[in-house]
Design a protein around this motif. Structure first.
Motif, PDB file in Angstrom:
ATOM      1  N   ALA A  48      -0.691   1.098  -4.955  1.00  0.00           N
ATOM      2  CA  ALA A  48       0.710   1.486  -4.817  1.00  0.00           C
ATOM      3  C   ALA A  48       0.833   2.913  -4.296  1.00  0.00           C
ATOM      4  CB  ALA A  48       1.418   1.359  -6.161  1.00  0.00           C
ATOM      5  N   PHE A  49      -0.050   3.803  -4.750  1.00  0.00           N
ATOM      6  CA  PHE A  49      -0.017   5.196  -4.298  1.00  0.00           C
ATOM      7  C   PHE A  49      -0.191   5.269  -2.780  1.00  0.00           C
ATOM      8  CE2 PHE A  49      -1.753   9.364  -3.416  1.00  0.00           C
ATOM      9  CZ  PHE A  49      -1.029  10.209  -4.247  1.00  0.00           C
ATOM     10  N   ALA A  50      -1.180   4.554  -2.250  1.00  0.00           N
ATOM     11  CA  ALA A  50      -1.424   4.561  -0.806  1.00  0.00           C
ATOM     12  C   ALA A  50      -0.253   3.941  -0.051  1.00  0.00           C
ATOM     13  CB  ALA A  50      -2.714   3.815  -0.485  1.00  0.00           C
ATOM     14  N   ASN A  51       0.303   2.870  -0.583  1.00  0.00           N
ATOM     15  CA  ASN A  51       1.423   2.212   0.089  1.00  0.00           C
ATOM     16  C   ASN A  51       2.664   3.100   0.110  1.00  0.00           C
ATOM     17  OD1 ASN A  51      -0.058  -0.103   0.618  1.00  0.00           O
ATOM     18  ND2 ASN A  51       0.588  -1.115  -1.288  1.00  0.00           N
ATOM     19  N   LEU A  52       2.900   3.822  -0.966  1.00  0.00           N
ATOM     20  CA  LEU A  52       4.079   4.692  -1.023  1.00  0.00           C
ATOM     21  C   LEU A  52       3.974   5.841  -0.027  1.00  0.00           C
ATOM     22  CD1 LEU A  52       4.599   4.763  -4.885  1.00  0.00           C
ATOM     23  CD2 LEU A  52       6.180   3.805  -3.191  1.00  0.00           C
ATOM     24  N   ILE A  53       2.764   6.348   0.180  1.00  0.00           N
ATOM     25  CA  ILE A  53       2.577   7.385   1.202  1.00  0.00           C
ATOM     26  C   ILE A  53       2.882   6.809   2.580  1.00  0.00           C
ATOM     27  CG2 ILE A  53       0.871   8.845   2.351  1.00  0.00           C
ATOM     28  CD1 ILE A  53      -0.459   9.257  -0.347  1.00  0.00           C
ATOM     29  N   ALA A  54       2.362   5.622   2.855  1.00  0.00           N
ATOM     30  CA  ALA A  54       2.617   4.979   4.150  1.00  0.00           C
ATOM     31  C   ALA A  54       4.097   4.648   4.327  1.00  0.00           C
ATOM     32  CB  ALA A  54       1.773   3.710   4.278  1.00  0.00           C
TER      33      ALA A  54
END
Length: 269
Positions: free
Chosen positions: A144-150
């Protein structure tokens, strides 16, 4: 390569026995016409002259174009538009311009905690959730952390409260930069998707939204050693802000509870 066979030549019928025999030497001579004319130098001269004429015409055309004045192209600049007189239009008020609301303190757009309710201690003590805190609200926080940055996460405001020993509420306003895509609407659609995957779920449209939805899950979440937990949720979006409303209790949650919170929160966006 196989050459197709042509049609068979029909057999020539034989002459009858009583047919008169004609002596080739005495047969009447057919008038002999002129023989085929040979193509001589005249045809070759005509073809050569045609080619030379075509070349000469093309060269003459280029020479004529070279001697002409170049055609002037129209100007790329646009005519100056006279400026209107009088004062300019008044800026939109906060009630008319959504960005005036959401570019300020996002926490002020959250509905107020009910009187007598206690603040929840599980999220956002100061009313904000940073990227890490918001990612840990997912079952798989690392992904989720990586997706939220993207997805160009900007910030999230949150309000929580508890009433009694089992009833709790959490409301989040999650804002995105939206420089390339409409992530707020996609976040709401993700909420629709996961809510509808739950078995025993009832859903209703949220008034005042384009496609906001409210859900009541009639089957509780059960774990050994814990009381059964019922839940309800609502998802909607407006502009660059996605709204999330969550209710939890140890007894079934009525429709009017989640609909009331969802309508009130949407009305503040």
């Amino acid at each position: 390569m196989v050459v197709p066979e042509g049609p068979e030549t029909p057999e020539r019928p034989s002459a009858p026995d009583d047919a008169p025999v004609v002596d080739p030497g005495t047969a009447s001579d057919a008038p002999s016409g002129p023989g085929p004319r040979r193509r001589g130098r005249t045809t070759l001269l005509i073809a050569t002259a045609a080619v030379l004429g075509l070349v000469a015409g093309t060269c003459a055309g280029y020479l004529i174009q070279a001697d002409r004045e170049p055609t002037k192209l129209p100007s790329l600049s646009q005519p100056v538009v006279a400026r209107a007189k009088g004062p300019g239009p008044e800026p939109l008020s906060a009630a008319q311009d959504h960005r005036v609301k959401t570019d300020g303190d996002l926490r002020k757009l959250l509905i107020a905690r009910p009187k007598g309710a206690k603040a929840g201690d599980w999220a956002g003590n100061d009313g904000w959730m940073n990227l890490t805190e918001y990612a840990y609200s997912y079952k798989k926080p690392v992904g989720a952390f990586a997706n939220l940055i993207a997805d160009q996460f900007r910030r999230a405001a949150v309000v929580t409260w508890k009433q009694g020993s089992t009833y709790s509420v959490e409301i989040r306003l999650v804002q995105y930069h939206q420089e390339e895509t409409l992530e707020a609407s996609e976040a709401a659609e993700n909420g629709f998707y996961w809510a509808e995957k739950e078995s025993g779920t009832k859903s209703w449209s949220v008034p005042g939204t384009e496609d906001g939805m409210a859900y009541v899950h009639t089957r509780p979440d059960t774990k050994p050693g814990y009381l059964p937990i019922y839940s309800a949720e609502a998802h909607a979006w407006r502009g660059d802000v996605a709204m999330e409303v969550w209710i939890y209790d140890t007894k079934p949650i009525p429709k009017d509870k989640i609909m009331d919170l969802a309508k009130r929160q949407v009305g503040r966006l």
